[in-house]
Scaffold this motif. Structure first.
Motif, short mmCIF file in Angstrom:
data_model
loop_
_atom_site.label_atom_id
_atom_site.label_comp_id
_atom_site.label_asym_id
_atom_site.label_seq_id
_atom_site.Cartn_x
_atom_site.Cartn_y
_atom_site.Cartn_z
N LEU A 200 -18.46 35.50 46.60
CA LEU A 200 -19.44 35.89 47.61
C LEU A 200 -18.76 36.27 48.92
CD1 LEU A 200 -22.35 35.80 46.56
CD2 LEU A 200 -22.78 34.61 48.68
N GLU B 42 -15.88 37.61 49.12
CA GLU B 42 -15.31 38.92 48.83
C GLU B 42 -16.39 40.00 48.85
OE1 GLU B 42 -12.04 41.10 48.61
OE2 GLU B 42 -12.01 38.93 48.70
N LEU B 43 -17.56 39.72 48.29
CA LEU B 43 -18.66 40.67 48.25
C LEU B 43 -19.10 41.05 49.68
CD1 LEU B 43 -20.86 42.14 46.55
CD2 LEU B 43 -22.27 40.09 46.86
N ASN C 187 -16.41 43.11 51.43
CA ASN C 187 -16.39 44.50 50.95
C ASN C 187 -17.56 45.30 51.51
OD1 ASN C 187 -14.04 44.18 49.50
ND2 ASN C 187 -15.09 43.71 47.58
N LYS D 95 -29.68 35.21 48.47
CA LYS D 95 -28.83 35.76 47.41
C LYS D 95 -29.69 35.91 46.15
CE LYS D 95 -25.01 32.82 49.03
NZ LYS D 95 -24.20 31.66 48.69
N LYS E 163 -26.27 45.77 49.58
CA LYS E 163 -25.57 46.19 50.79
C LYS E 163 -26.59 46.66 51.84
CE LYS E 163 -22.17 49.49 52.54
NZ LYS E 163 -21.25 50.59 52.22
#
Length: 130
Positions: A14, A16-17, A20, A104, A108
């Motif tokens: 998460l 990392e998500l 990004n 969650k 994006k």
């Protein structure tokens, strides 16, 4: 200017998500932590504009972490990111200092929409570092 953000979440995927999604939108990750204690130290050292904060983490939960961050740095914006989606918990989050809350999983587009609501000047660093 870029938004300087930090991610505090015990789930590496998460972190990392979010990194990004935000980096692809042109913003700068200034650090990440996997628990509330490390998160508070991180925020104290890098002074981000925005913190993405999980609710359920080891050592110190999101509510405790948000209170500590807001007490020391009231101008830093906090967006809660959690699978917990009930009105009572969201109310507690706002009382603890969260500026916004996103459940969650999120896209994006949803994430950037919430960011634009808490930082309407989208891209202006409140700490003068770009």
């Amino acid at each position: 200017m870029k938004i300087r953000f930090a991610v505090i979440d015990d789930a590496a995927f998460l972190r990392e998500l979010i990194k990004n999604m935000m980096s692809n939108a042109g913003h700068l990750c200034v650090g990440e932590a996997e628990n509330g204690n490390d998160g508070i130290r991180l925020v104290d050292s890098v002074l981000p504009d925005l913190v993405f904060l999980d609710m359920v983490m080891p050592l110190r939960n999101g509510l405790e972490t948000a209170r500590a961050i807001k007490e020391a740095h009231p101008d830093i914006q906090i967006i809660g990111c959690s699978t917990i989606d009930n009105d009572a918990m969201i109310e507690k989050a706002h009382e603890a200092g969260f500026d916004a809350y996103i459940t969650k999983p999120f896209t994006k587009e949803n994430l950037l929409l919430v960011v634009s609501k808490v930082l309407p000047q989208l891209g202006e660093s409140t700490h003068g570092r770009g």
